[in-house]
Write a protein that holds these residues in place. Structure first.
Motif, PDB file in Angstrom:
ATOM      1  N   ALA B 478       9.732  21.358   1.640  1.00 19.54           N
ATOM      2  CA  ALA B 478      10.922  22.059   1.194  1.00 19.54           C
ATOM      3  C   ALA B 478      11.461  21.475  -0.111  1.00 19.54           C
ATOM      4  O   ALA B 478      11.821  22.210  -1.029  1.00 19.54           O
ATOM      5  CB  ALA B 478      11.992  21.993   2.283  1.00 19.54           C
ATOM      6  N   ARG B 479      11.495  20.153  -0.198  1.00 21.68           N
ATOM      7  CA  ARG B 479      12.169  19.546  -1.354  1.00 21.68           C
ATOM      8  C   ARG B 479      11.272  19.301  -2.553  1.00 21.68           C
ATOM      9  O   ARG B 479      11.708  19.357  -3.692  1.00 21.68           O
ATOM     10  CB  ARG B 479      12.819  18.218  -0.925  1.00 21.68           C
ATOM     11  N   TYR B 480      10.011  18.977  -2.301  1.00 24.75           N
ATOM     12  CA  TYR B 480       9.162  18.540  -3.419  1.00 24.75           C
ATOM     13  C   TYR B 480       7.908  19.377  -3.613  1.00 24.75           C
ATOM     14  O   TYR B 480       7.072  19.060  -4.455  1.00 24.75           O
ATOM     15  CB  TYR B 480       8.738  17.077  -3.212  1.00 24.75           C
ATOM     16  N   GLN B 481       7.738  20.423  -2.795  1.00 24.10           N
ATOM     17  CA  GLN B 481       6.485  21.176  -2.842  1.00 24.10           C
ATOM     18  C   GLN B 481       5.266  20.243  -2.721  1.00 24.10           C
ATOM     19  O   GLN B 481       4.308  20.297  -3.486  1.00 24.10           O
ATOM     20  CB  GLN B 481       6.344  22.016  -4.148  1.00 24.10           C
ATOM     21  N   MET B 482       5.383  19.365  -1.750  1.00 25.25           N
ATOM     22  CA  MET B 482       4.270  18.471  -1.463  1.00 25.25           C
ATOM     23  C   MET B 482       3.927  18.601   0.004  1.00 25.25           C
ATOM     24  O   MET B 482       4.767  18.959   0.820  1.00 25.25           O
ATOM     25  CB  MET B 482       4.661  17.018  -1.726  1.00 25.25           C
ATOM     26  N   ASP B 483       2.679  18.286   0.312  1.00 24.82           N
ATOM     27  CA  ASP B 483       2.240  18.418   1.698  1.00 24.82           C
ATOM     28  C   ASP B 483       1.732  17.081   2.232  1.00 24.82           C
ATOM     29  O   ASP B 483       1.122  16.312   1.490  1.00 24.82           O
ATOM     30  CB  ASP B 483       1.105  19.455   1.753  1.00 24.82           C
ATOM     31  N   TRP B 484       2.038  16.802   3.479  1.00 20.63           N
ATOM     32  CA  TRP B 484       1.419  15.658   4.150  1.00 20.63           C
ATOM     33  C   TRP B 484       0.211  16.193   4.906  1.00 20.63           C
ATOM     34  O   TRP B 484       0.371  16.992   5.832  1.00 20.63           O
ATOM     35  CB  TRP B 484       2.394  15.007   5.154  1.00 20.63           C
ATOM     36  N   LEU B 485      -0.972  15.806   4.526  1.00 19.45           N
ATOM     37  CA  LEU B 485      -2.163  16.246   5.259  1.00 19.45           C
ATOM     38  C   LEU B 485      -2.239  15.460   6.563  1.00 19.45           C
ATOM     39  O   LEU B 485      -1.373  14.640   6.863  1.00 19.45           O
ATOM     40  CB  LEU B 485      -3.413  16.051   4.394  1.00 19.45           C
ATOM     41  N   LYS B 486      -3.325  15.723   7.340  1.00 20.41           N
ATOM     42  CA  LYS B 486      -3.371  15.134   8.685  1.00 20.41           C
ATOM     43  C   LYS B 486      -3.425  13.599   8.629  1.00 20.41           C
ATOM     44  O   LYS B 486      -4.109  13.030   7.767  1.00 20.41           O
ATOM     45  CB  LYS B 486      -4.585  15.670   9.440  1.00 20.41           C
ATOM     46  N   PRO B 487      -2.735  12.958   9.558  1.00 20.29           N
ATOM     47  CA  PRO B 487      -2.709  11.485   9.545  1.00 20.29           C
ATOM     48  C   PRO B 487      -4.104  10.897   9.753  1.00 20.29           C
ATOM     49  O   PRO B 487      -4.939  11.479  10.445  1.00 20.29           O
ATOM     50  CB  PRO B 487      -1.806  11.127  10.726  1.00 20.29           C
ATOM     51  N   LEU B 488      -4.325   9.748   9.135  1.00 19.03           N
ATOM     52  CA  LEU B 488      -5.629   9.088   9.196  1.00 19.03           C
ATOM     53  C   LEU B 488      -5.865   8.459  10.564  1.00 19.03           C
ATOM     54  O   LEU B 488      -6.998   8.195  10.942  1.00 19.03           O
ATOM     55  CB  LEU B 488      -5.703   7.995   8.132  1.00 19.03           C
ATOM     56  N   GLY B 489      -4.797   8.179  11.272  1.00 17.03           N
ATOM     57  CA  GLY B 489      -4.958   7.629  12.622  1.00 17.03           C
ATOM     58  C   GLY B 489      -4.259   6.307  12.817  1.00 17.03           C
ATOM     59  O   GLY B 489      -3.756   6.016  13.888  1.00 17.03           O
ATOM     60  N   PHE B 490      -4.202   5.471  11.770  1.00 16.12           N
ATOM     61  CA  PHE B 490      -3.590   4.153  11.988  1.00 16.12           C
ATOM     62  C   PHE B 490      -2.121   4.164  11.593  1.00 16.12           C
ATOM     63  O   PHE B 490      -1.643   5.041  10.884  1.00 16.12           O
ATOM     64  CB  PHE B 490      -4.341   3.040  11.245  1.00 16.12           C
ATOM     65  N   ASN B 491      -1.474   3.156  12.099  1.00 20.64           N
ATOM     66  CA  ASN B 491      -0.039   3.020  11.943  1.00 20.64           C
ATOM     67  C   ASN B 491       0.202   1.649  11.340  1.00 20.64           C
ATOM     68  O   ASN B 491       0.026   0.643  12.013  1.00 20.64           O
ATOM     69  CB  ASN B 491       0.551   3.077  13.356  1.00 20.64           C
ATOM     70  N   ASN B 492       0.557   1.611  10.065  1.00 19.55           N
ATOM     71  CA  ASN B 492       0.774   0.281   9.473  1.00 19.55           C
ATOM     72  C   ASN B 492       2.252  -0.042   9.560  1.00 19.55           C
ATOM     73  O   ASN B 492       2.975  -0.020   8.580  1.00 19.55           O
ATOM     74  CB  ASN B 492       0.300   0.245   8.032  1.00 19.55           C
ATOM     75  N   SER B 493       2.705  -0.325  10.754  1.00 23.18           N
ATOM     76  CA  SER B 493       4.145  -0.531  10.927  1.00 23.18           C
ATOM     77  C   SER B 493       4.436  -2.013  11.112  1.00 23.18           C
ATOM     78  O   SER B 493       3.537  -2.837  11.221  1.00 23.18           O
ATOM     79  CB  SER B 493       4.637   0.243  12.143  1.00 23.18           C
ATOM     80  N   TYR B 494       5.729  -2.296  11.155  1.00 23.81           N
ATOM     81  CA  TYR B 494       6.145  -3.628  11.549  1.00 23.81           C
ATOM     82  C   TYR B 494       5.634  -3.895  12.947  1.00 23.81           C
ATOM     83  O   TYR B 494       5.502  -2.982  13.767  1.00 23.81           O
ATOM     84  CB  TYR B 494       7.672  -3.716  11.599  1.00 23.81           C
ATOM     85  N   CYS B 495       5.361  -5.147  13.238  1.00 23.86           N
ATOM     86  CA  CYS B 495       4.987  -5.488  14.600  1.00 23.86           C
ATOM     87  C   CYS B 495       5.263  -6.968  14.806  1.00 23.86           C
ATOM     88  O   CYS B 495       5.453  -7.706  13.856  1.00 23.86           O
ATOM     89  CB  CYS B 495       3.510  -5.190  14.853  1.00 23.86           C
ATOM     90  N   LEU B 496       5.308  -7.348  16.055  1.00 22.29           N
ATOM     91  CA  LEU B 496       5.386  -8.774  16.377  1.00 22.29           C
ATOM     92  C   LEU B 496       3.997  -9.201  16.772  1.00 22.29           C
ATOM     93  O   LEU B 496       3.285  -8.459  17.437  1.00 22.29           O
ATOM     94  CB  LEU B 496       6.332  -9.021  17.549  1.00 22.29           C
TER      95      LEU B 496
END
Lengths: 244, 521
Positions: B478-496
């Motif tokens: 809606a805002r940028y005329q950009m698309d997020w294609l399908k996720p690659l599978g991994f989650n590079n998030s914070y973790c302990l």
């Protein structure tokens, strides 16, 4: 009292004192006189082992000075230097108590002796809590002497003791100090380059030049029978105007 | 300003702990420097031949920049109090040695001679005359050393030794001015206060100074003991990156979601992995696909309650590009779900630790998942070009290489990689202006850094991988005329993470387990 035999001191090839022999009697005041660098101070400092001789011997009271540890030996020899050599962080009372404390006197005895000396030097007792920086030059010199005499040493060594004072104060202070009975009974070796001081204070004068003893004797002997021209010229302290 | 005071009030415990640690570090190192520096200064005043070399060495140590000095010490001493104390000690040494030396050699020769002439032994000359007279100068050195150390001690936070630097560095990492000031103001006040106090002491004269100096010397070990005061009573020691400690989606999120309460040491995020590896800490914050998880055999604790927002990786691409090259979307989507956490971690590990080039790592990966095709056409036949951008870290370089080989293998497009576009903002701006066509982004970053929705929206948004993905996809379109294609599978998030061996022994697999373990007596 002090027996110096064939005393020699060399510093890095230079001979500061060259075969000096002399004797100082009990209660006598001997003045070591000479120009700057003639070896008189070095001779004096060898007596209390601040400087170790290269050769020769010194006996005080019949005992070779090298037979005892320097510090202990020096506590029994009074030592006065120019401007008193007072420690800036010691009060007058602490200064006078220095040597008695080193000798382990009781505090009461130290206090009594301090009061006695202050009285003899005609200083107010309030001076006892002062620091050297708060004293006049003459007062510092008196305290320096009081410190040297505190433990009643049989011998007192003085190195240009009045050198830092102006001529007027100098005459005044030295007359006063040498008028003390205490000092009259003590054997004194005094180093100076001031001829009138030597003539005034000395029982005998030892005139030195280039490390050697040139002549030793009572002031009158040196004045009337100078051994060399150097002695005559050195003692001739009357002002001469240069010819116009 | 009210924000600042409320921050201080909210973090009063931590601030007090940091201040005590800071003072403790400063004085502990000062104490050691006094114990070694003063005798050394006396020694070189006695043996002047040594003076040049001792002062020279101390002087060189003084000139080494503090961060560089820590750089030398970390390989030898690891992290923690060790390198911090050694660095502080070395900085305090020069002023103390030099001033002791100068103070003693400057005592007037006639005073020293008089002392000897009165019958003082060399030790008596030193203790009764030289040292008391040198005291004001020595004290000036102590004052200099103290002020230097209060400053340098802020760097202790780099190596998890605590102190006010924790808030300063966290504040910088988070652009949180209140946090920065909460560390910087007390640090400045400490320096000014100590300087003023010691200056007053130094101006005392004679006996008062000696009494004051003695009192100070007796006080120093007690003040040093401040370091021990903030009790580190946790059964497991946590070392968190400054940014993690302060970010709402980091430690505060954990506290809220799990009720986890630790007394974490704050530590530079690059030293964190080294610290857990050396068993100086037991729990660290980190990123779930970091290669060091493999290298140091660490276990990522499960986040069942989703305290950490998802950072699922997916290519963000311009709509215009998708329309122009219809082949691109199906090609890129072939990777969907192929890169799991463990695979991405392994790839990062190969590049970071086994020093395999990202080109080879990418090719091996594509071969394994059956997507590797050597160039379909010759490069001369390729007329159209797509540009892929990356941020500046290993994972992104690997992804760029994977994309390049995939696209060139499956289509006739030529791929140019623009690596090293700095942070998120630079990458995103490059995409918006058309400098690049797409780059790999993480949903959490898209949400919190680029979109920055109001707090209300955030609170209503479930922090699940899917919901966040849908939210950013919809908003970007809606805002940028950009698309997020399908996720690659991994989650590079914070973790302990913990050392796998220790976690196994303690039976800890998830953050919930950890909280339960800590609650047990």
């Amino acid at each position: 009292m002090i027996e110096i035999t064939d005393l020699t001191k060399r510093f890095a090839g230079q001979t500061a004192v060259d075969g000096v022999s002399l004797h100082v009697g009990q209660g006598e005041t001997l003045v070591l006189l000479g120009t700057s660098g003639c070896g008189k101070t070095t001779t004096l400092k060898m007596i209390n082992r601040l400087i170790e001789p290269t050769s020769g011997s010194i006996r005080v009271d019949g005992i070779d000075v090298r037979q005892q540890p320097g510090p202990e030996f020096r506590r029994r020899i009074g030592y006065v230097i120019q401007d008193g050599g007072l420690f800036p962080h010691y009060t007058v009372a602490e200064a006078i108590a220095t040597v008695p404390k080193l000798l382990g006197w009781e505090p009461d005895a130290i206090l009594e002796r301090t009061r006695e000396l202050i009285a003899k030097l005609q200083l107010p007792e309030t001076i006892l809590s002062r620091y050297p920086g708060e004293l006049s030059g003459g007062q510092r010199q008196r305290i320096g002497l009081a410190r040297a005499l505190a433990a009643k040493p049989p011998v007192v060594l003085m190195d240009e003791p009045f050198g830092a004072l102006d001529p007027f104060t100098r005459r005044h202070v030295r007359r006063e100090l040498f008028g003390l009975n205490e000092l009259r009974e003590t054997t004194v070796v005094l180093v100076t380059h001031d001829v009138s001081e030597a003539l005034e204070l000395a029982d005998r004068i030892a005139l030195m030049d280039k490390g050697q003893l040139i002549q030793i004797g009572p002031p009158d002997d040196l004045l009337n029978q100078p051994a060399t021209d150097f002695v005559r010229e050195f003692l001739d302290n009357k002002p001469h105007r240069l010819p116009d | 300003m009210t924000n600042f005071f409320s921050f201080v009030r909210d973090h009063a415990d931590k601030l007090l702990e940091q201040t005590l640690t800071h003072i403790g570090l400063t004085f502990l190192s000062l104490l050691v420097a006094l114990l070694i520096g003063v005798p050394l200064g006396i020694l070189i005043a006695r043996r002047q031949r040594l003076a040049g070399s001792v002062l020279g060495v101390a002087g060189v140590l003084q000139t080494v920049p503090s961060v560089a000095l820590l750089g030398f010490l970390i390989p030898v001493l690891g992290i923690g109090v060790g390198p911090a104390l050694v660095a502080l000690f070395l900085y305090a040494l020069l002023p103390i040695i030099r001033n002791t030396y100068v103070g003693i050699t400057e005592v007037s020769p006639s005073v020293k001679e008089a002392a000897r002439g009165l019958g003082m032994t060399p030790n008596q000359v030193l203790t009764r005359v030289e040292f008391p007279l040198a005291l004001p100068v020595i004290f000036a050195g102590v004052r200099t050393a103290t002020v230097i150390n209060v400053g340098v001690a802020t760097l202790a936070a780099y190596v998890a030794a605590g102190g006010l630097g924790e808030f300063i560095f966290s504040g910088i990492a988070l652009s949180n001015v209140n946090m920065m000031l909460a560390g910087a103001i007390p640090a400045a006040l400490l320096a000014v206060g100590f300087d003023f106090g010691l200056a007053r002491l130094q101006q005392l004269s004679g006996r008062k100074l000696r009494v004051g100096a003695l009192a100070f010397v007796i006080l120093v070990p007690f003040i040093s003991a401040f370091y021990l005061l903030p009790g580190r009573q946790d059964k497991l020691v946590a070392g968190f990156a400054h940014e993690f400690y302060g970010r709402a989606d980091g430690y505060p999120g954990l506290q809220k979601t799990y009720g986890l309460h630790l007394q974490p040491r704050l530590i530079d995020q690059n030293l964190m992995y080294e610290a857990i590896h050396r068993e100086q800490v037991d729990i660290i914050s980190g990123y779930s696909t970091d290669g060091r998880i493999n290298a140091f055999d660490l276990l990522v604790l499960d986040d069942n309650r989703h305290a950490f927002p998802p950072y699922a990786a997916a290519p963000v691409i311009r709509k215009a590009t998708l329309i122009r090259y219809p082949d691109l979307e199906p090609t890129l989507n072939k990777l969907a779900g192929k890169l799991t956490d463990s695979i991405m971690t392994a790839l990062n590990y190969q590049v970071d630790y086994q020093k395999v080039s990202s080109e080879i790592v990418a090719r091996n990966f594509l071969t394994q998942v059956g997507l590797h095709k050597p160039g379909a056409g010759k490069s001369s036949e390729r007329t159209e070009t797509v540009v892929v951008g990356t941020k500046v870290f290993t994972e992104q370089y690997i992804l760029a290489e994977v994309y390049r080989q995939l696209i060139e293998g499956q289509t006739n497009l030529r791929v140019v990689t623009k690596t090293g576009l700095g942070g998120t903002q630079i990458c995103f701006d490059a995409l918006r202006t058309g400098t690049i066509d797409f780059y790999p982004e993480y949903t959490g970053t898209g949400l919190l850094v680029i979109l920055q929705p109001p707090v209300k929206t955030l609170q209503q948004l479930p922090m699940q991988t899917d919901s966040v993905y849908q939210f950013v996809q919809q908003q970007f379109q809606a805002r940028y005329q950009m698309d997020w294609l399908k996720p690659l599978g991994f989650n590079n998030s914070y973790c302990l993470m913990m050392r796998r061996e220790q976690a196994r022994q303690l039976g800890i697999r998830s953050i919930e387990d950890l909280v339960q373990y800590l609650a047990r007596k």
